[in-house]
Design a protein around this motif. Sequence first.
Motif, PDB file in Angstrom:
ATOM      1  N   ASP A  34       7.514  10.230   0.165  1.00 31.48           N
ATOM      2  CA  ASP A  34       6.341  10.469  -0.417  1.00 31.48           C
ATOM      3  C   ASP A  34       6.352  11.717  -1.078  1.00 31.48           C
ATOM      4  O   ASP A  34       6.371  12.832  -0.305  1.00 31.48           O
ATOM      5  CB  ASP A  34       5.323  10.536   0.774  1.00 31.48           C
ATOM      6  CG  ASP A  34       3.869  10.793   0.267  1.00 31.48           C
ATOM      7  OD1 ASP A  34       3.067  11.396   1.072  1.00 31.48           O
ATOM      8  OD2 ASP A  34       3.514  10.811  -0.735  1.00 31.48           O
ATOM      9  N   GLN A 448      -1.581   0.582   9.864  1.00 25.23           N
ATOM     10  CA  GLN A 448      -0.141   0.440   9.887  1.00 25.23           C
ATOM     11  C   GLN A 448       0.102  -1.183   9.807  1.00 25.23           C
ATOM     12  O   GLN A 448       0.609  -1.987   9.090  1.00 25.23           O
ATOM     13  CB  GLN A 448       0.722   0.986  10.846  1.00 25.23           C
ATOM     14  CG  GLN A 448       2.137   0.736  10.730  1.00 25.23           C
ATOM     15  CD  GLN A 448       2.867   1.556  11.578  1.00 25.23           C
ATOM     16  OE1 GLN A 448       2.489   2.388  12.493  1.00 25.23           O
ATOM     17  NE2 GLN A 448       4.252   1.555  11.403  1.00 25.23           N
ATOM     18  N   ASN A 517       6.310   4.208   2.397  1.00 25.05           N
ATOM     19  CA  ASN A 517       6.290   3.559   3.499  1.00 25.05           C
ATOM     20  C   ASN A 517       5.115   4.065   4.371  1.00 25.05           C
ATOM     21  O   ASN A 517       4.200   4.893   3.758  1.00 25.05           O
ATOM     22  CB  ASN A 517       7.637   4.109   4.283  1.00 25.05           C
ATOM     23  CG  ASN A 517       7.882   5.693   4.551  1.00 25.05           C
ATOM     24  OD1 ASN A 517       6.859   6.355   4.113  1.00 25.05           O
ATOM     25  ND2 ASN A 517       8.930   6.150   4.760  1.00 25.05           N
ATOM     26  N   TRP A 518       4.723   3.650   5.541  1.00 29.26           N
ATOM     27  CA  TRP A 518       3.694   3.959   6.073  1.00 29.26           C
ATOM     28  C   TRP A 518       3.465   5.620   6.385  1.00 29.26           C
ATOM     29  O   TRP A 518       2.416   6.008   6.083  1.00 29.26           O
ATOM     30  CB  TRP A 518       3.664   3.401   7.618  1.00 29.26           C
ATOM     31  CG  TRP A 518       2.378   3.771   8.321  1.00 29.26           C
ATOM     32  CD1 TRP A 518       2.189   4.321   9.756  1.00 29.26           C
ATOM     33  CD2 TRP A 518       0.980   3.471   7.891  1.00 29.26           C
ATOM     34  NE1 TRP A 518       0.944   4.267   9.855  1.00 29.26           N
ATOM     35  CE2 TRP A 518       0.096   3.981   8.848  1.00 29.26           C
ATOM     36  CE3 TRP A 518       0.397   2.641   6.767  1.00 29.26           C
ATOM     37  CZ2 TRP A 518      -1.357   3.813   8.901  1.00 29.26           C
ATOM     38  CZ3 TRP A 518      -1.140   2.583   6.794  1.00 29.26           C
ATOM     39  CH2 TRP A 518      -1.937   3.100   7.872  1.00 29.26           C
ATOM     40  N   SER A 519       4.579   6.327   6.821  1.00 27.18           N
ATOM     41  CA  SER A 519       4.373   7.595   6.782  1.00 27.18           C
ATOM     42  C   SER A 519       3.912   8.407   5.559  1.00 27.18           C
ATOM     43  O   SER A 519       3.079   9.239   5.478  1.00 27.18           O
ATOM     44  CB  SER A 519       5.755   8.315   7.244  1.00 27.18           C
ATOM     45  OG  SER A 519       5.476   9.896   7.389  1.00 27.18           O
ATOM     46  N   THR A 522       0.093   7.513   5.087  1.00 26.84           N
ATOM     47  CA  THR A 522      -0.840   8.223   5.801  1.00 26.84           C
ATOM     48  C   THR A 522      -0.771   9.790   5.145  1.00 26.84           C
ATOM     49  O   THR A 522      -1.770  10.345   5.361  1.00 26.84           O
ATOM     50  CB  THR A 522      -0.589   8.186   7.282  1.00 26.84           C
ATOM     51  OG1 THR A 522       0.896   8.788   7.411  1.00 26.84           O
ATOM     52  CG2 THR A 522      -0.698   6.872   7.662  1.00 26.84           C
ATOM     53  N   SER A 523       0.229  10.269   4.712  1.00 26.65           N
ATOM     54  CA  SER A 523       0.148  11.785   4.334  1.00 26.65           C
ATOM     55  C   SER A 523      -0.661  11.603   2.973  1.00 26.65           C
ATOM     56  O   SER A 523      -1.162  12.529   2.808  1.00 26.65           O
ATOM     57  CB  SER A 523       1.757  12.033   3.953  1.00 26.65           C
ATOM     58  OG  SER A 523       1.626  13.467   3.079  1.00 26.65           O
TER      59      SER A 523
END
Length: 532
Positions: A34, A448, A517-519, A522-523
């Motif tokens: 990200d 998620q 990706n999920w991280s 969310t960021s």
Amino acid sequence: MVAMATAATMAACGSGNGGAGARDGAGSSRAASDTDSSDRSSDRSSPAAAPSPTFPLSSAPRGIPSVREHEAARGPGWKPSDTSGVVLARGSEGLADEGKLLSQELKIAYRGTAAARAGDVELALTGGSGAAESYTLTTSGGRVRITGPDQAGVFYGTRTLKQSLRADGTMPEGVVRDSPSRPQRGLNLDIARKYYTPRWIEDRLREMADLKLNMLGLHFSDDQGFRIESTTHPEIVSKQHLSQAEVRRILDLADQLHITVVPEIDSPGHLGAVLAPHPELQLRNVNGVPTKGAIDISLPASARIVDDLLREFAGLFKGRFWHLGGDEYQALVVADPEASYPKLAELAVRKYGSRGRIQDLTTGWTNERAAVMRPFKRTLKVWNDGVFRGGVVQADKDLEIEYWTGRELGARQPVEYLDEGRPVVNLNDEYLYYVLGQPNNFMYPTGQRIYEQWTPLVLRGTAPVDTKYSKQILGGRLAVWGDFPNAQTEEQVARGIRLPLAALTQKLWNPAKPSLNWSGFTSLAAKVGGPA
């Protein structure tokens, strides 16, 4: 990816098919970094007057949902300056609300219908050509131009601009071409079992609009409460409720944000609040025991009170959709309905012949309520467990199926409705049910799980239906139910649904495989979403 004559980058988030909707199964997100850019939104300097070949090729703007197509270019991009303004192209005066809102959000001037100058954002309607809710956003020469065939599309273009500025402080050079994969995208809110303040509902509308969600379902009648003021039957209204004036203000805001509110008066079950002052209408079994929430559909007075409410609230809610409910009629959940409710069984035989059953009476009830609503020219919705297999009486063919249950005994599989040619909306209780208190083994859904596993084709449980049905699946909603209304406060609900809503809109808008990706997702959500 679409081949283009100029260099291009493609935004790719969502889940698998090009066209009407996601085609892959549960799947998992593809790992990607990200890109972490510092927030430069405070830099108000004017952009360069013209692109320079020394600029790197631009990347797609970042936002939720991700844009579906970005044609890259070389240039400084755009950010608001002290001399920037929002203007409307000639003939696009209908975009005044969108323009004024954007000017307030970006803290730049609103100049109405005027020629665009350096540093401006211009909004324009294109005369109806193009897909509904689509838009084109062009950043070039120190300006931004957002066009679309309808006001909703242009509005969504302004959301992309707003999110890109929040994420990275600039709108990248180039051209965005964007449109939703599914036409119905939203939130379903049970305000019958839990009262929510008007301000809280309005805050959710604003959050939904920034995410390009376009439908809010309002379930305002159930066993525990009837939560909107009624002039035809004031005796049924709960002490804590919304006035019709408050509802009108909510509807006005929803209209401005291009969100359709879908009201639901569920029947013939879930009518406890309506029945409380009318016990003579409550269904009783063979032993005379009242049946929770169920109205006696053999009584003409039962139809009259429900139809009074349908007609009254059709005058308040003027959107194109209406939800008739139809689920969980308790006369049909016992082992032998005809033995438990002989009065209904006898009426079914009188009306429909020797093969008539209570399910036929129930289907007939729903069809009759649909007939009451048809003069109001609404698209009518019902829950899947209110439409039965077999039987003498068939549910009207034009009813949209809202599929939620994978838990009810004997519940029909999604393909049964799809094979009948029915349109279906996805409210899969495995992923999309936020049930306060988590009763009956429900767990609060996580963003998620939705982001990494769910697609619009996953209608029941975790397995997708065949991609051949994709065009029949019109979209989906996250559903908040108030089974234990005090289990969470309004603020806790707002925080709990923030990421699930973000993940949901990603999957409903962009059918491509996720690039974050999920991280990373969310960021990004933390940057573009603001406070919950």
